[in-house]
Design an enzyme around this catalytic site. Structure first.
Site, PDB file in Angstrom:
ATOM      1  N   HIS A  86      27.357  72.991   6.486  1.00 37.08           N
ATOM      2  CA  HIS A  86      27.241  71.670   7.118  1.00 37.08           C
ATOM      3  C   HIS A  86      26.270  71.833   8.284  1.00 37.08           C
ATOM      4  CE1 HIS A  86      31.402  70.603   5.339  1.00 37.08           C
ATOM      5  NE2 HIS A  86      30.425  70.210   4.553  1.00 37.08           N
ATOM      6  N   GLU A 105      27.012  71.890  12.135  1.00 37.65           N
ATOM      7  CA  GLU A 105      28.108  72.737  12.651  1.00 37.65           C
ATOM      8  C   GLU A 105      27.498  74.107  12.943  1.00 37.65           C
ATOM      9  OE1 GLU A 105      31.135  72.342   9.581  1.00 37.65           O
ATOM     10  OE2 GLU A 105      31.074  70.157   9.742  1.00 37.65           O
ATOM     11  N   HIS A 144      32.208  76.926   9.826  1.00 41.68           N
ATOM     12  CA  HIS A 144      32.144  75.473  10.015  1.00 41.68           C
ATOM     13  C   HIS A 144      32.513  75.173  11.459  1.00 41.68           C
ATOM     14  CE1 HIS A 144      32.096  73.948   5.716  1.00 41.68           C
ATOM     15  NE2 HIS A 144      32.282  75.247   5.544  1.00 41.68           N
ATOM     16  N   GLU A 155      36.749  77.602  10.599  1.00 39.56           N
ATOM     17  CA  GLU A 155      36.445  76.481  11.510  1.00 39.56           C
ATOM     18  C   GLU A 155      36.483  77.060  12.921  1.00 39.56           C
ATOM     19  OE1 GLU A 155      35.670  73.441  10.651  1.00 39.56           O
ATOM     20  OE2 GLU A 155      36.486  73.088   8.634  1.00 39.56           O
TER      21      GLU A 155
HETATM   22 ZN    ZN Z   1      32.098  71.866   7.844  1.00 37.02          ZN
END
Ligand code: ZN
Length: 378
Positions: A68, A71, A167, A242
């Site tokens: 992404h 990010e 992420h 994350e």
């Molecule tokens: Zn992501």
């Protein structure tokens, strides 16, 4: 010593940094590229390992980031890790870093989706979410995007054991599966692997998820994710990391993320050896075999790297029955193999070829009558 980055590099700057590291540390760092994004940006990478130009019997580990595009913390982290490892390799007090370089092969890809990062957006240049684009194990997605095509090609050319993809937007290790509530066959080992990361990252460990980890589907179900594809289609266990509640935080905050993640990054990679590992060879020729290693009760076999015959199977604490088989060979089952997380439990196998050829004849008594006989081939 290079200071941790306090800015988000352009894709060209990332490539230049990785190439410079490879030029300055040619014995332990090698530049590579997956290929080009849709808009023609190079997806840059760096391998770090001793004897970096050889494929040794070591587990391959991948850290990639920013599938992404907006990010970006993981992008900075992977570049910082590269500098950290090459600059502290062999230095007293940095034994963990030295161990990682000596006994593992680390592949770093800071910018998976360079077009998205350039455009400050989640999606690639086609407006597709690359982490919803994989067709397996839960099918029916848009055409496989260029960035995922070159990723899959690299994954299939290598033999990764453990990986993670960075992420942002939360602070948690999200382990497979994403697509189904059914627990993954390796659920217990997946939790331990995720904890290797989260326990060294205090904000993550003490954040909104218990111990900083979650099963993917239990958080929210998605289909077409990179981690599910890796786990389903390759022998690699991939976890979605994350790493920041803010997707694109201020430059000034970036060095602090490195402080919070440095130990996690090293501990997580080292865990590629926790479980059983070893080599599988032909008992006579000692040639590595294309074998299958199956642990009873865990429906996810692994296979050796064909180049060296070395395999790795992450396992939680316990005793396991392990069967090692290969086409044309007598399978071998090892019972009650003991495993302790955090240690290397070696299980080597040398398989005997199946008897081949045909022996024919008749068995008679001296008087010439036929006899009931048993023939044993040893
Ligand atoms: Zn992501």
């Amino acid at each position: 010593r290079t200071d941790p980055l306090n800015y988000v590099p352009t894709n060209d700057q990332t490539g230049a940094m990785l190439q410079e590291i490879a030029a300055n540390y040619p014995d332990i760092a090698r530049y590579f590229s997956w290929g080009q994004s849709i808009q023609g940006r190079t997806v840059h990478g760096l391998v770090i390992s001793d004897n970096v130009n050889l494929n040794e019997a070591e587990p391959e580990v991948r850290y990639s980031s920013s599938i992404h595009g907006d990010e970006i913390v993981g992008m900075v982290l992977t570049i910082n890790l590269a500098y950290y490892l090459v600059e502290h390799y062999g230095e007293p007090g940095y034994e963990d870093a030295t161990d990682l370089v000596d006994n593992y092969e680390l592949h770093l890809v800071p910018a998976y989706n360079p077009d998205g990062t350039y455009l400050h957006q989640r999606y690639n240049a086609n407006g597709v979410d690359l982490n919803r684009n994989f067709d397996l194990p839960a099918g029916e997605h848009s055409t496989l995007q260029q960035e995922n095509v070159i990723f899959q090609s690299y994954m299939r050319d290598h033999h990764f054991i453990v990986s993670l993809n960075y992420h942002g937007g939360a602070l948690v290790m999200n382990y497979p599966w994403d697509y189904t509530y059914t627990l993954a066959p390796d659920d217990e080992a997946l939790q331990l692997l995720s904890l290797e990361y989260s326990t060294h990252n205090l904000p993550m460990y003490s954040g909104s998820f218990p111990q900083g980890i979650t099963n993917g589907a239990q958080w929210y179900v998605i289909t077409g994710s990179l981690q599910d594809w890796c786990y389903d289609q390759t022998d690699c266990i991939d976890v979605t990391c994350e790493v920041s509640n803010i997707k694109w935080p201020s430059n000034a905050s970036l060095p602090g993320y490195w402080e919070n993640n440095r130990e996690s990054m090293i501990a997580y990679a080292r865990a590629a050896r926790w479980g059983i590992s070893g080599t599988v060879v032909d008992a006579k020729s000692l040639i590595p075999l294309n074998a299958t290693i199956t642990v009873e009760g865990i429906d996810m076999p692994v296979h050796p790297d064909p180049a060296n015959g070395d395999y790795y199977k992450l396992l939680h604490d316990g005793t396991f029955d392990v069967t090692i088989s290969a086409t044309g060979y007598l399978p071998q089952t090892f019972q009650d193999v003991a495993c302790t997380w955090g240690t290397v439990d070696v299980l080597n196998a040398a398989l005997l070829p199946l008897p081949s050829g045909l022996v024919t004849g008749t068995v008679t008594s001296e008087s010439g009558e036929g006899l009931f006989a048993t023939m044993v081939v040893t």
